[in-house]
Scaffold this motif. Sequence first.
Motif, PDB file in Angstrom:
ATOM      1  N   ASN A   4       0.858  -1.170   0.000  1.00 58.50           N
ATOM      2  CA  ASN A   4       0.000   0.000   0.000  1.00 58.50           C
ATOM      3  C   ASN A   4       0.903   1.232   0.000  1.00 58.50           C
ATOM      4  O   ASN A   4       1.465   1.591   1.015  1.00 58.50           O
ATOM      5  N   THR A   5       1.058   1.868  -1.163  1.00 61.83           N
ATOM      6  CA  THR A   5       2.000   2.964  -1.323  1.00 61.83           C
ATOM      7  C   THR A   5       1.330   4.322  -1.137  1.00 61.83           C
ATOM      8  O   THR A   5       0.117   4.460  -1.316  1.00 61.83           O
ATOM      9  N   ARG A   6       2.137   5.286  -0.807  1.00 59.18           N
ATOM     10  CA  ARG A   6       1.654   6.653  -0.621  1.00 59.18           C
ATOM     11  C   ARG A   6       1.184   7.246  -1.950  1.00 59.18           C
ATOM     12  O   ARG A   6       0.152   7.906  -2.023  1.00 59.18           O
ATOM     13  N   ILE A   7       1.914   7.007  -3.035  1.00 60.38           N
ATOM     14  CA  ILE A   7       1.612   7.636  -4.322  1.00 60.38           C
ATOM     15  C   ILE A   7       0.634   6.831  -5.167  1.00 60.38           C
ATOM     16  O   ILE A   7      -0.288   7.381  -5.758  1.00 60.38           O
ATOM     17  N   PHE A   8       0.816   5.510  -5.234  1.00 57.78           N
ATOM     18  CA  PHE A   8       0.062   4.682  -6.175  1.00 57.78           C
ATOM     19  C   PHE A   8      -1.069   3.887  -5.537  1.00 57.78           C
ATOM     20  O   PHE A   8      -1.767   3.156  -6.226  1.00 57.78           O
ATOM     21  N   GLY A   9      -1.238   4.011  -4.221  1.00 56.83           N
ATOM     22  CA  GLY A   9      -2.238   3.201  -3.543  1.00 56.83           C
ATOM     23  C   GLY A   9      -1.738   1.764  -3.461  1.00 56.83           C
ATOM     24  O   GLY A   9      -0.535   1.518  -3.411  1.00 56.83           O
ATOM     25  N   GLU A  10      -2.652   0.812  -3.503  1.00 53.53           N
ATOM     26  CA  GLU A  10      -2.241  -0.583  -3.409  1.00 53.53           C
ATOM     27  C   GLU A  10      -1.723  -1.071  -4.755  1.00 53.53           C
ATOM     28  O   GLU A  10      -2.385  -0.919  -5.781  1.00 53.53           O
ATOM     29  N   VAL A  11      -0.516  -1.628  -4.729  1.00 54.92           N
ATOM     30  CA  VAL A  11       0.068  -2.215  -5.937  1.00 54.92           C
ATOM     31  C   VAL A  11       0.423  -3.660  -5.637  1.00 54.92           C
ATOM     32  O   VAL A  11       0.722  -4.023  -4.498  1.00 54.92           O
ATOM     33  N   ASP A  12       0.348  -4.471  -6.668  1.00 58.99           N
ATOM     34  CA  ASP A  12       0.711  -5.877  -6.556  1.00 58.99           C
ATOM     35  C   ASP A  12       1.878  -6.107  -7.499  1.00 58.99           C
ATOM     36  O   ASP A  12       1.732  -5.983  -8.716  1.00 58.99           O
ATOM     37  N   GLU A  16       9.222 -11.917  -8.816  1.00 59.04           N
ATOM     38  CA  GLU A  16      10.357 -11.992  -9.744  1.00 59.04           C
ATOM     39  C   GLU A  16      10.654 -10.647 -10.418  1.00 59.04           C
ATOM     40  O   GLU A  16      11.661 -10.503 -11.085  1.00 59.04           O
ATOM     41  N   LYS A  17       9.806  -9.653 -10.217  1.00 56.63           N
ATOM     42  CA  LYS A  17      10.038  -8.316 -10.790  1.00 56.63           C
ATOM     43  C   LYS A  17      10.617  -7.336  -9.772  1.00 56.63           C
ATOM     44  O   LYS A  17      10.879  -6.184 -10.100  1.00 56.63           O
ATOM     45  N   ILE A  18      10.805  -7.780  -8.542  1.00 58.49           N
ATOM     46  CA  ILE A  18      11.351  -6.896  -7.512  1.00 58.49           C
ATOM     47  C   ILE A  18      12.857  -6.774  -7.708  1.00 58.49           C
ATOM     48  O   ILE A  18      13.569  -7.769  -7.798  1.00 58.49           O
ATOM     49  N   LEU A  36       9.942  -1.093 -10.204  1.00 59.44           N
ATOM     50  CA  LEU A  36       9.934  -0.037 -11.204  1.00 59.44           C
ATOM     51  C   LEU A  36       8.502   0.090 -11.712  1.00 59.44           C
ATOM     52  O   LEU A  36       7.950  -0.849 -12.293  1.00 59.44           O
ATOM     53  N   ILE A  37       7.898   1.238 -11.450  1.00 67.14           N
ATOM     54  CA  ILE A  37       6.501   1.457 -11.826  1.00 67.14           C
ATOM     55  C   ILE A  37       6.455   2.485 -12.945  1.00 67.14           C
ATOM     56  O   ILE A  37       7.036   3.570 -12.831  1.00 67.14           O
ATOM     57  N   HIS A  38       5.792   2.114 -14.028  1.00 70.39           N
ATOM     58  CA  HIS A  38       5.670   3.025 -15.155  1.00 70.39           C
ATOM     59  C   HIS A  38       4.435   2.668 -15.965  1.00 70.39           C
ATOM     60  O   HIS A  38       3.891   1.576 -15.860  1.00 70.39           O
ATOM     61  N   ASP A  39       4.013   3.614 -16.757  1.00 66.53           N
ATOM     62  CA  ASP A  39       2.883   3.416 -17.651  1.00 66.53           C
ATOM     63  C   ASP A  39       3.410   2.732 -18.905  1.00 66.53           C
ATOM     64  O   ASP A  39       4.187   3.319 -19.659  1.00 66.53           O
ATOM     65  N   LYS A  40       3.020   1.493 -19.124  1.00 74.36           N
ATOM     66  CA  LYS A  40       3.522   0.720 -20.265  1.00 74.36           C
ATOM     67  C   LYS A  40       3.172   1.355 -21.609  1.00 74.36           C
ATOM     68  O   LYS A  40       3.792   1.067 -22.620  1.00 74.36           O
ATOM     69  N   ASP A  41       2.162   2.235 -21.626  1.00 77.32           N
ATOM     70  CA  ASP A  41       1.767   2.890 -22.870  1.00 77.32           C
ATOM     71  C   ASP A  41       2.624   4.118 -23.187  1.00 77.32           C
ATOM     72  O   ASP A  41       2.550   4.652 -24.277  1.00 77.32           O
ATOM     73  N   LYS A  42       3.413   4.546 -22.218  1.00 78.05           N
ATOM     74  CA  LYS A  42       4.284   5.702 -22.448  1.00 78.05           C
ATOM     75  C   LYS A  42       5.644   5.222 -22.921  1.00 78.05           C
ATOM     76  O   LYS A  42       6.132   4.182 -22.499  1.00 78.05           O
TER      77      LYS A  42
END
Length: 151
Positions: A4-12, A16-18, A36-42
């Motif tokens: 539960n992150t401050r910026i993105f709310g709950e992320v799963d 293996e991606k950590i 690493l969190i990013h918009d895959k469409d960008k």
Amino acid sequence: MKLNTRIFGEVDIEDEKILTMPFGLVGFPQLQKFALIHDKDKPVGSVWYLQSMDDPDIALPVIDPLSVKPDYNPQIKEDDVELLEPLTNKNLLMLVTISVPEDITQMTVNLNAPILINTDTCKAAQIEIIWGKEEYVTKYPIYDYLNSNRD
């Protein structure tokens, strides 16, 4: 792993991606697990976030340094990348941290300490470059670049 992150709310994040950063980041040596969190469409060159899995309140904006300085080619010590081996051009992702002050027109990136990520092993390290320190400053301005490349 759910966080539960401050910026993105709950992320799963799939385990293996950590990303594992045994030495942490400058200023945050105790933080060693990131996503690493990013918009895959960008496209590459967009702002992404390095979200700490150790402290959900910490997410650092990062960007591909080549998108803000196309001739960026830092020289690093071989010792600094040993823990990332086998590192190749195909599995190397290089990012730099973005500093966002209150006056966003003064936004900068740290070209002197890139983050190298082996995308195959999810091992990462922030390293200090050894040649070109004069050119690769810790506060390289990027506001104009980001402002001119808005969607």
